[in-house]
Structures are given as C-alpha cells and as structure tokens.
Design a protein around this motif. Structure first.
Motif, PDB file in Angstrom:
ATOM      1  N   ASN A   1       0.856  -1.193   0.000  1.00 35.71           N
ATOM      2  CA  ASN A   1       0.000   0.000   0.000  1.00 35.71           C
ATOM      3  C   ASN A   1       0.890   1.241   0.000  1.00 35.71           C
ATOM      4  OD1 ASN A   1      -1.773   2.124   0.598  1.00 35.71           O
ATOM      5  ND2 ASN A   1      -3.079   0.823   1.856  1.00 35.71           N
ATOM      6  N   GLY A   2       0.712   2.098  -1.016  1.00 37.39           N
ATOM      7  CA  GLY A   2       1.515   3.300  -1.122  1.00 37.39           C
ATOM      8  C   GLY A   2       2.856   3.101  -1.795  1.00 37.39           C
ATOM      9  N   LYS A   3       3.148   1.877  -2.235  1.00 39.39           N
ATOM     10  CA  LYS A   3       4.415   1.573  -2.888  1.00 39.39           C
ATOM     11  C   LYS A   3       4.221   1.431  -4.394  1.00 39.39           C
ATOM     12  CE  LYS A   3       6.219   1.398   1.185  1.00 39.39           C
ATOM     13  NZ  LYS A   3       7.044   2.534   1.663  1.00 39.39           N
ATOM     14  N   SER A   4       5.293   1.566  -5.133  1.00 43.04           N
ATOM     15  CA  SER A   4       5.241   1.373  -6.587  1.00 43.04           C
ATOM     16  C   SER A   4       5.545  -0.081  -6.925  1.00 43.04           C
ATOM     17  CB  SER A   4       6.228   2.306  -7.279  1.00 43.04           C
ATOM     18  OG  SER A   4       7.525   2.177  -6.745  1.00 43.04           O
ATOM     19  N   ILE A   5       4.772  -0.620  -7.874  1.00 44.07           N
ATOM     20  CA  ILE A   5       4.895  -2.025  -8.270  1.00 44.07           C
ATOM     21  C   ILE A   5       5.082  -2.094  -9.776  1.00 44.07           C
ATOM     22  CG2 ILE A   5       3.830  -4.304  -8.275  1.00 44.07           C
ATOM     23  CD1 ILE A   5       2.036  -3.389  -5.999  1.00 44.07           C
TER      24      ILE A   5
ATOM     25  N   GLN B   1      -0.011 -10.445 -13.832  1.00 39.51           N
ATOM     26  CA  GLN B   1       0.574  -9.709 -12.704  1.00 39.51           C
ATOM     27  C   GLN B   1       0.113  -8.250 -12.703  1.00 39.51           C
ATOM     28  OE1 GLN B   1       2.390 -11.703 -14.741  1.00 39.51           O
ATOM     29  NE2 GLN B   1       3.130 -13.329 -13.383  1.00 39.51           N
ATOM     30  N   GLU B   2      -0.115  -7.683 -13.883  1.00 37.54           N
ATOM     31  CA  GLU B   2      -0.639  -6.314 -13.936  1.00 37.54           C
ATOM     32  C   GLU B   2      -2.013  -6.246 -13.280  1.00 37.54           C
ATOM     33  OE1 GLU B   2      -1.511  -2.703 -17.121  1.00 37.54           O
ATOM     34  OE2 GLU B   2      -1.444  -4.766 -17.833  1.00 37.54           O
ATOM     35  N   LYS B   3      -2.853  -7.237 -13.581  1.00 37.62           N
ATOM     36  CA  LYS B   3      -4.195  -7.252 -13.008  1.00 37.62           C
ATOM     37  C   LYS B   3      -4.142  -7.453 -11.497  1.00 37.62           C
ATOM     38  CE  LYS B   3      -8.802  -9.149 -13.663  1.00 37.62           C
ATOM     39  NZ  LYS B   3      -9.670  -9.994 -14.493  1.00 37.62           N
ATOM     40  N   VAL B   4      -3.263  -8.343 -11.033  1.00 33.94           N
ATOM     41  CA  VAL B   4      -3.116  -8.562  -9.587  1.00 33.94           C
ATOM     42  C   VAL B   4      -2.659  -7.280  -8.904  1.00 33.94           C
ATOM     43  CG1 VAL B   4      -1.814  -9.805  -7.816  1.00 33.94           C
ATOM     44  CG2 VAL B   4      -2.670 -11.037  -9.820  1.00 33.94           C
ATOM     45  N   ALA B   5      -1.686  -6.605  -9.518  1.00 30.07           N
ATOM     46  CA  ALA B   5      -1.167  -5.374  -8.930  1.00 30.07           C
ATOM     47  C   ALA B   5      -2.237  -4.289  -8.869  1.00 30.07           C
ATOM     48  CB  ALA B   5       0.040  -4.882  -9.727  1.00 30.07           C
ATOM     49  N   GLN B   6      -3.072  -4.225  -9.907  1.00 27.57           N
ATOM     50  CA  GLN B   6      -4.133  -3.214  -9.924  1.00 27.57           C
ATOM     51  C   GLN B   6      -5.159  -3.435  -8.817  1.00 27.57           C
ATOM     52  OE1 GLN B   6      -5.400  -3.692 -13.989  1.00 27.57           O
ATOM     53  NE2 GLN B   6      -4.031  -2.096 -14.756  1.00 27.57           N
ATOM     54  N   GLY B   7      -5.206  -4.664  -8.293  1.00 32.23           N
ATOM     55  CA  GLY B   7      -6.127  -4.962  -7.200  1.00 32.23           C
ATOM     56  C   GLY B   7      -5.564  -4.694  -5.822  1.00 32.23           C
ATOM     57  N   ILE B   8      -4.301  -4.255  -5.750  1.00 32.01           N
ATOM     58  CA  ILE B   8      -3.673  -3.971  -4.458  1.00 32.01           C
ATOM     59  C   ILE B   8      -3.980  -2.532  -4.050  1.00 32.01           C
ATOM     60  CG2 ILE B   8      -1.481  -3.767  -3.220  1.00 32.01           C
ATOM     61  CD1 ILE B   8      -0.407  -6.023  -4.952  1.00 32.01           C
ATOM     62  N   LYS B   9      -4.641  -2.390  -2.941  1.00 37.88           N
ATOM     63  CA  LYS B   9      -5.087  -1.074  -2.471  1.00 37.88           C
ATOM     64  C   LYS B   9      -3.910  -0.127  -2.246  1.00 37.88           C
ATOM     65  CE  LYS B   9      -7.826   1.133   1.180  1.00 37.88           C
ATOM     66  NZ  LYS B   9      -8.615   0.914   2.421  1.00 37.88           N
TER      67      LYS B   9
ATOM     68  N   ASP C   1      20.944  -7.609  -5.962  1.00 35.44           N
ATOM     69  CA  ASP C   1      20.338  -6.838  -4.872  1.00 35.44           C
ATOM     70  C   ASP C   1      18.862  -7.171  -4.672  1.00 35.44           C
ATOM     71  OD1 ASP C   1      22.675  -5.441  -4.280  1.00 35.44           O
ATOM     72  OD2 ASP C   1      22.273  -3.915  -5.788  1.00 35.44           O
ATOM     73  N   LEU C   2      18.318  -8.058  -5.522  1.00 40.08           N
ATOM     74  CA  LEU C   2      16.902  -8.395  -5.444  1.00 40.08           C
ATOM     75  C   LEU C   2      16.687  -9.710  -4.706  1.00 40.08           C
ATOM     76  CD1 LEU C   2      15.657  -7.468  -9.033  1.00 40.08           C
ATOM     77  CD2 LEU C   2      16.046  -5.991  -7.044  1.00 40.08           C
ATOM     78  N   ARG C   3      15.510  -9.824  -4.085  1.00 38.42           N
ATOM     79  CA  ARG C   3      15.133 -11.079  -3.425  1.00 38.42           C
ATOM     80  C   ARG C   3      13.622 -11.222  -3.457  1.00 38.42           C
ATOM     81  NH1 ARG C   3      15.575 -11.141   3.020  1.00 38.42           N
ATOM     82  NH2 ARG C   3      13.990 -12.717   2.655  1.00 38.42           N
ATOM     83  N   ILE C   4      13.150 -12.459  -3.330  1.00 38.34           N
ATOM     84  CA  ILE C   4      11.714 -12.710  -3.198  1.00 38.34           C
ATOM     85  C   ILE C   4      11.320 -12.391  -1.767  1.00 38.34           C
ATOM     86  CG2 ILE C   4       9.916 -14.491  -3.216  1.00 38.34           C
ATOM     87  CD1 ILE C   4      11.582 -15.918  -5.402  1.00 38.34           C
ATOM     88  N   THR C   5      10.346 -11.489  -1.620  1.00 35.66           N
ATOM     89  CA  THR C   5       9.951 -11.063  -0.277  1.00 35.66           C
ATOM     90  C   THR C   5       8.559 -11.536   0.127  1.00 35.66           C
ATOM     91  OG1 THR C   5       9.160  -8.950  -1.179  1.00 35.66           O
ATOM     92  CG2 THR C   5      11.427  -9.012  -0.349  1.00 35.66           C
ATOM     93  N   GLY C   6       7.778 -12.001  -0.822  1.00 38.56           N
ATOM     94  CA  GLY C   6       6.435 -12.467  -0.501  1.00 38.56           C
ATOM     95  C   GLY C   6       5.882 -13.369  -1.589  1.00 38.56           C
ATOM     96  N   VAL C   7       4.936 -14.212  -1.209  1.00 37.93           N
ATOM     97  CA  VAL C   7       4.316 -15.171  -2.138  1.00 37.93           C
ATOM     98  C   VAL C   7       2.830 -14.864  -2.255  1.00 37.93           C
ATOM     99  CG1 VAL C   7       3.826 -17.604  -2.583  1.00 37.93           C
ATOM    100  CG2 VAL C   7       6.008 -16.942  -1.544  1.00 37.93           C
ATOM    101  N   LEU C   8       2.334 -14.838  -3.482  1.00 38.19           N
ATOM    102  CA  LEU C   8       0.927 -14.538  -3.733  1.00 38.19           C
ATOM    103  C   LEU C   8       0.209 -15.788  -4.228  1.00 38.19           C
ATOM    104  CD1 LEU C   8       1.483 -11.061  -5.426  1.00 38.19           C
ATOM    105  CD2 LEU C   8       1.016 -11.532  -3.033  1.00 38.19           C
ATOM    106  N   ASN C   9      -0.609 -15.650  -5.261  1.00 40.95           N
ATOM    107  CA  ASN C   9      -1.451 -16.745  -5.739  1.00 40.95           C
ATOM    108  C   ASN C   9      -0.715 -17.659  -6.718  1.00 40.95           C
ATOM    109  OD1 ASN C   9      -1.483 -14.340  -7.443  1.00 40.95           O
ATOM    110  ND2 ASN C   9      -2.815 -15.513  -8.774  1.00 40.95           N
ATOM    111  N   LYS C  10      -1.236 -18.889  -6.854  1.00 40.23           N
ATOM    112  CA  LYS C  10      -0.733 -19.802  -7.878  1.00 40.23           C
ATOM    113  C   LYS C  10      -1.515 -19.600  -9.171  1.00 40.23           C
ATOM    114  CE  LYS C  10       1.482 -23.743  -5.698  1.00 40.23           C
ATOM    115  NZ  LYS C  10       1.566 -25.221  -5.692  1.00 40.23           N
TER     116      LYS C  10
END
Length: 248
Positions: free
Chosen positions: A137-141, A149-157, A198-207
């Motif tokens: 929330n409030g971050k850029s994706i 993934q675009e559709k999933v991101a658009q659903g993040i408040k 410098d990148l890492r996986i920080t969270g897991v979403l849907n399959k």
C-alpha cells in the motif's frame, strides 16, 4: 490482459466466428505452425547470444510440432498484443508463459496446462517488509503490460502500478531503486535474483496455471496439441523439459 485489448480481441473473434467449422490443421500442415511469443520471460522464453528464442515454451512447442508433423515458425511481439494477433490470424498459437484466466477464456481456447506456479513479490534485499499485498500500500509495483501480474497489482489497495514493456525493465527499475517492487512468476523471479544480486523474493501470492492459447475456431489444432501434451507427459519428455528449464 487489459480491458481495451480484450475488447479488441472480442471484436476480432466475432469477425472470425464464421470460420469456426473449418478448423485450422489443413492450413497449418501446408504453411507450418506460426507461434507468437515475447522472449523476455526466462526461463519460459528468452533470446540467446545468437538472438534465437530459447526456453521451456520453445522446446515444448517444437516437441509438439514434431508430434503434429509440422514446421514451427516463431513471431516475436509485445505480450499485450498476442491475443489480438492470434484472433486476427497473424499467428496460430500463443506460447508465452501465459496464465489461464476466465477473462482470457472468453477470447481464446487454452491447451492443457504445462505449469502451475506462484506469483511472488520481488524487491531489494533491504526491504523484506514488502511481504504481502497490504505491505505494498503506497508503494510502486512494476509489472509487464498486459500480464496477469498487472491485473493482480491493480487490485492492491493504494499501490502505484507501473506497467512496462518487459519484466526485465521492471527488474532493472527495482534494482536501480526507480520503483519499490515488482510482481512476477516465482521461477522467473529466481532467475532475476541471479542476474540482479540486490533483489530477493519477499512475498508469495497466488498460484496460476500456464498453457498455450489457440483460436476458438481451431478445435482440431487444440485437440491435436492436447493429445501431444499427454503423450509428452507419459513419455517423460515434458518432465525432462520442466527439469531442464524450471528445475522442477
């Protein structure tokens, strides 16, 4: 896929609906199987040093082409134009790590799935707190234009979604701190963490299930491709390709 693109695809589908009974295999036998992809999604598809398309999708489609007894011709174009290109008969198949969705099923038919993997959040190492949709929330994706993934991101408040032409562009933007995070398939994310340390996986979403797409009037092609996929599963060739490219 974006709504505007889907509306275009739906209109193109209506134009081609009169040809539904004819099937597609006769023309494919004569002219070859024309396959559309966007090779910026390793290990599903990417370009090697000789500018040749490599990855799981090319190897799988080439194996299917052998089963069908046809030559495979590849077309490289932006991901968000693939469905329109398919329905307008510029290509016969989409093989681009495409996720099966109810929305896309309205415009195209999908083969049997060949992968089922997770969407994940990819961020810089110093931000392990970006571990859930709420944390964004409030971050850029960053996402690739026209992807699930675009559709999933658009659903993040509260998220600021940056739709780019390639996932590689998004990874570079996260690496260089132009954006906070990106959403992407796990196996692709794992490749990016090797390229961009410098990148890492920080969270897991849907399959999500991945499959190839054909036009709705190409039922004969769909049935032949599904039969080939079943044969490749039984022979172990599909498993070998998944191990080669996805390490699964």
């Amino acid at each position: 896929m974006k709504k505007a693109a889907l509306l275009t695809a739906a209109c193109l589908f209506a134009v081609s609906a009169s040809a539904q009974a004819q099937g597609c295999m006769a023309d494919i036998k004569k002219n070859g199987l024309t396959v559309g992809t966007n090779p910026g999604y390793p290990p599903f598809e990417s370009l090697d040093t000789n500018n040749q398309i490599i990855g799981l999708d090319p190897d799988l489609v080439n194996a299917i082409g052998k089963k069908l007894g046809v030559k495979v011709n590849w077309v490289n174009q932006p991901f968000d134009g693939l469905i329109a290109a398919l329905i307008s008969r510029k290509i016969d198949v989409i093989a681009a790590g495409m996720t099966v969705t109810a929305e896309r099923k309205k415009a195209v038919s999908f083969t049997l799935p060949y992968d089922n993997s997770e969407n994940v959040i990819l961020a810089r190492k110093e931000h392990p707190e970006y571990n859930s949709p709420a944390a964004l929330n409030g971050k850029s994706i960053g996402v690739e234009l026209g992807t699930i993934q675009e559709k999933v991101a658009q659903g993040i408040k509260g998220a600021n979604v940056k739709a780019l032409n390639q996932f590689t562009d998004a990874a570079i933007a996260v690496q260089t701190q132009q954006i906070d995070s990106m959403l992407i398939d796990r196996v692709v994310a794992e490749r990016f963490t090797k390229t961009y340390p410098d990148l890492r996986i920080t969270g897991v979403l849907n399959k999500n299930a991945k499959a190839m797409a054909v036009r709705k009037d190409c039922g004969d092609l769909l049935s032949r491709m599904d039969a080939a996929i079943i044969e490749l599963r039984k022979s172990g060739e599909l498993g070998a390709l998944r191990k080669k490219w996805l390490n699964k």
